[in-house]
Design a protein around this motif. Structure first.
Motif, PDB file in Angstrom:
ATOM      1  N   ILE A 172       0.933  -0.947   0.076  1.00 22.06           N
ATOM      2  CA  ILE A 172      -0.062   0.143   0.004  1.00 22.06           C
ATOM      3  C   ILE A 172       0.903   1.145  -0.072  1.00 22.06           C
ATOM      4  O   ILE A 172       0.463   2.410  -0.772  1.00 22.06           O
ATOM      5  CB  ILE A 172      -1.016   0.104   1.121  1.00 22.06           C
ATOM      6  CG1 ILE A 172      -1.933  -0.987   1.184  1.00 22.06           C
ATOM      7  CG2 ILE A 172      -1.720   1.241   1.333  1.00 22.06           C
ATOM      8  CD1 ILE A 172      -2.929  -1.096  -0.108  1.00 22.06           C
ATOM      9  N   ILE A 173       1.907   1.129   0.798  1.00 26.71           N
ATOM     10  CA  ILE A 173       3.046   2.308   0.731  1.00 26.71           C
ATOM     11  C   ILE A 173       3.589   2.318  -0.729  1.00 26.71           C
ATOM     12  O   ILE A 173       3.678   3.691  -1.028  1.00 26.71           O
ATOM     13  CB  ILE A 173       3.987   2.246   2.071  1.00 26.71           C
ATOM     14  CG1 ILE A 173       3.314   2.330   3.158  1.00 26.71           C
ATOM     15  CG2 ILE A 173       5.192   3.198   1.734  1.00 26.71           C
ATOM     16  CD1 ILE A 173       3.916   2.184   4.515  1.00 26.71           C
ATOM     17  N   GLU A 225     -10.613  -0.806   5.902  1.00 23.86           N
ATOM     18  CA  GLU A 225     -11.687  -0.914   4.906  1.00 23.86           C
ATOM     19  C   GLU A 225     -11.406  -2.293   4.265  1.00 23.86           C
ATOM     20  O   GLU A 225     -12.585  -2.897   4.075  1.00 23.86           O
ATOM     21  CB  GLU A 225     -11.099   0.136   3.774  1.00 23.86           C
ATOM     22  CG  GLU A 225     -11.384   1.567   3.988  1.00 23.86           C
ATOM     23  CD  GLU A 225     -12.806   2.138   4.320  1.00 23.86           C
ATOM     24  OE1 GLU A 225     -13.473   1.111   4.403  1.00 23.86           O
ATOM     25  OE2 GLU A 225     -12.937   3.251   4.356  1.00 23.86           O
ATOM     26  N   PHE A 226     -10.253  -2.846   4.259  1.00 21.67           N
ATOM     27  CA  PHE A 226     -10.119  -4.269   3.711  1.00 21.67           C
ATOM     28  C   PHE A 226     -10.524  -5.091   4.503  1.00 21.67           C
ATOM     29  O   PHE A 226     -11.254  -6.411   3.996  1.00 21.67           O
ATOM     30  CB  PHE A 226      -8.522  -4.520   3.111  1.00 21.67           C
ATOM     31  CG  PHE A 226      -8.228  -5.735   2.587  1.00 21.67           C
ATOM     32  CD1 PHE A 226      -8.665  -5.875   1.435  1.00 21.67           C
ATOM     33  CD2 PHE A 226      -7.622  -6.739   3.192  1.00 21.67           C
ATOM     34  CE1 PHE A 226      -8.458  -7.168   0.796  1.00 21.67           C
ATOM     35  CE2 PHE A 226      -7.451  -7.866   2.585  1.00 21.67           C
ATOM     36  CZ  PHE A 226      -7.853  -8.254   1.203  1.00 21.67           C
ATOM     37  N   ALA A 227     -10.647  -5.158   5.658  1.00 18.50           N
ATOM     38  CA  ALA A 227     -11.004  -6.098   6.894  1.00 18.50           C
ATOM     39  C   ALA A 227     -12.558  -6.318   6.435  1.00 18.50           C
ATOM     40  O   ALA A 227     -13.081  -7.242   6.364  1.00 18.50           O
ATOM     41  CB  ALA A 227     -10.674  -5.597   8.216  1.00 18.50           C
ATOM     42  N   PRO A 255      -9.226 -11.151  -4.042  1.00 22.77           N
ATOM     43  CA  PRO A 255      -8.616 -10.496  -3.186  1.00 22.77           C
ATOM     44  C   PRO A 255      -8.110  -9.081  -3.762  1.00 22.77           C
ATOM     45  O   PRO A 255      -8.187  -8.067  -3.039  1.00 22.77           O
ATOM     46  CB  PRO A 255      -7.554 -11.312  -2.407  1.00 22.77           C
ATOM     47  CG  PRO A 255      -8.142 -12.729  -2.791  1.00 22.77           C
ATOM     48  CD  PRO A 255      -8.905 -12.599  -4.098  1.00 22.77           C
ATOM     49  N   GLU A 256      -7.338  -9.253  -4.844  1.00 23.38           N
ATOM     50  CA  GLU A 256      -7.009  -8.219  -5.286  1.00 23.38           C
ATOM     51  C   GLU A 256      -7.619  -6.937  -5.790  1.00 23.38           C
ATOM     52  O   GLU A 256      -7.468  -5.910  -5.371  1.00 23.38           O
ATOM     53  CB  GLU A 256      -5.946  -8.798  -6.898  1.00 23.38           C
ATOM     54  CG  GLU A 256      -5.119  -7.484  -7.412  1.00 23.38           C
ATOM     55  CD  GLU A 256      -3.989  -7.073  -6.636  1.00 23.38           C
ATOM     56  OE1 GLU A 256      -3.303  -7.845  -5.817  1.00 23.38           O
ATOM     57  OE2 GLU A 256      -3.538  -6.019  -7.032  1.00 23.38           O
ATOM     58  N   GLU A 257      -8.785  -7.586  -6.322  1.00 25.11           N
ATOM     59  CA  GLU A 257      -9.695  -6.644  -6.689  1.00 25.11           C
ATOM     60  C   GLU A 257     -10.386  -5.878  -5.189  1.00 25.11           C
ATOM     61  O   GLU A 257     -10.766  -4.756  -5.212  1.00 25.11           O
ATOM     62  CB  GLU A 257     -10.872  -7.025  -7.538  1.00 25.11           C
ATOM     63  CG  GLU A 257     -10.496  -7.225  -8.806  1.00 25.11           C
ATOM     64  CD  GLU A 257     -11.479  -7.965  -9.680  1.00 25.11           C
ATOM     65  OE1 GLU A 257     -12.499  -7.738  -9.485  1.00 25.11           O
ATOM     66  OE2 GLU A 257     -11.280  -8.705 -10.676  1.00 25.11           O
ATOM     67  N   GLY A 258     -10.684  -6.762  -4.426  1.00 30.59           N
ATOM     68  CA  GLY A 258     -10.940  -6.261  -3.049  1.00 30.59           C
ATOM     69  C   GLY A 258      -9.966  -5.267  -2.377  1.00 30.59           C
ATOM     70  O   GLY A 258     -10.340  -4.082  -1.862  1.00 30.59           O
ATOM     71  N   ARG A 259      -9.057  -5.366  -2.458  1.00 32.41           N
ATOM     72  CA  ARG A 259      -7.943  -4.632  -2.040  1.00 32.41           C
ATOM     73  C   ARG A 259      -7.881  -3.136  -2.828  1.00 32.41           C
ATOM     74  O   ARG A 259      -7.583  -2.195  -2.337  1.00 32.41           O
ATOM     75  CB  ARG A 259      -6.263  -5.205  -2.181  1.00 32.41           C
ATOM     76  CG  ARG A 259      -5.240  -4.381  -1.625  1.00 32.41           C
ATOM     77  CD  ARG A 259      -5.306  -4.875   0.051  1.00 32.41           C
ATOM     78  NE  ARG A 259      -4.127  -4.394   0.540  1.00 32.41           N
ATOM     79  CZ  ARG A 259      -4.000  -4.458   1.914  1.00 32.41           C
ATOM     80  NH1 ARG A 259      -5.120  -4.712   2.705  1.00 32.41           N
ATOM     81  NH2 ARG A 259      -2.962  -3.793   2.545  1.00 32.41           N
ATOM     82  N   GLN A 260      -7.907  -3.346  -4.113  1.00 38.56           N
ATOM     83  CA  GLN A 260      -7.998  -2.011  -5.000  1.00 38.56           C
ATOM     84  C   GLN A 260      -9.456  -1.344  -4.544  1.00 38.56           C
ATOM     85  O   GLN A 260      -9.276   0.150  -4.330  1.00 38.56           O
ATOM     86  CB  GLN A 260      -8.217  -2.331  -6.356  1.00 38.56           C
ATOM     87  CG  GLN A 260      -6.922  -2.865  -6.841  1.00 38.56           C
ATOM     88  CD  GLN A 260      -6.878  -3.743  -8.440  1.00 38.56           C
ATOM     89  OE1 GLN A 260      -8.285  -3.827  -8.996  1.00 38.56           O
ATOM     90  NE2 GLN A 260      -6.077  -3.949  -8.916  1.00 38.56           N
TER      91      GLN A 260
END
Lengths: 79, 79, 79, 79, 79, 79
Positions: free
Chosen positions: B32-33, C67-69, C18-23
């Protein structure tokens, strides 16, 4: 510069008791600091700074509380 | 300026062990950083700042603890 | 001064990976800042400030982790 | 000095969509500030301070993320 | 110097509505401050400091959000 | 320098009531500070600093809220 650090002692979140779970939370919090700053001399220099700073002591308490929440859930709260 | 960064290595929260889950938490926090500050030269300049600051080391510990809580839940705490 | 901002792209927490969730977590964090400070000129002025501040980069990481949680739980951790 | 403030609009955490849940999170966060500082003149004076401070914008994002986690859980993530 | 402070009004997390749950979150947050600083004269002196500080108002919002998450879960989100 | 500190009184997260759970949260938060700064003389010197600082009082409230979330879950919210 530094050998890989084991981030979770015994590679398990399961502990025999809440007390041991709490000790694990403290260790896990410290090991992240160790991994981020592997130079023991620097860490030794920083220790008195945070140990005499009420803000930092409180912030350490916050990290430990967060780690412990995970460990406690992992152990079904030792119910 | 920078190619898209993969934010979650292997695109999965599932890991074989708590130790690997912890390593994933550290990586996810760092990515993220990296995504927010894609310039490697700037990040390299900031590294010694946070690595010698007890407040920031503690704050990094807080982020990792939060990421790890999610990863641990995803893995049913490796029970 | 500013048209209403959509706070959650596609009005859904569900993502394919997960990658899209992180975005999505990154976007949701940014959209709150945008809603609080709708003036693009001010936001542009602030960007280099936080992008070169290790404290703020870490704090952004904390928001994204939080937010990701939520997003990860919404998606049953993509298990 | 100030009439009682309703802290949760409609006295419910349930919303029709994620977007409305997010808006509720923003409102709930603001209403706590309003309840703590009921003087509108003071709040108006503080607004440009936080809206031009990247630290504070990030901190607001953290509060909203935390409120939203609760609202999202209440709504079973709108699944 | 100070009589023991009741930290949870009515010794229960259960409330009739989200609004009452939110009020309980505010009270629980305040009672920890009261227990940590039992001297009412000092607390009165600190009030205008935090009530005119945007950082501190935001930080209070963070504490209330965290307390409310627990209360909301205790009440099954008043579903 | 210091004997090992028991981090969780009675080695249990289970309490008879929310009030007792809250008291446990306060104690657990304090015991982490005690373990990190075992020198009672230093802790006594720091006490008036945080007890007269609104930021630090709020931060203590945040730690207690986080510890309490875990204790409340452990006790099924005393439902």
């Amino acid at each position: 510069m530094s050998e890989p650090i084991q981030l979770i002692p015994n590679n398990s979140l399961l502990t025999a008791s809440p007390e041991e779970g709490r000790q694990l939370a403290v260790k896990m919090a410290r090991l992240i600091i160790k991994a981020t700053q592997p130079d023991v001399a620097v860490r030794e220099k920083l220790r008195p700074v945070y140990a005499e700073s009420p803000e930092m002591l409180i912030a350490i308490g916050q990290v430990v509380a967060t780690e412990f929440a995970t460990i406690a859930a992992a152990n079904n709260y030792w119910r």
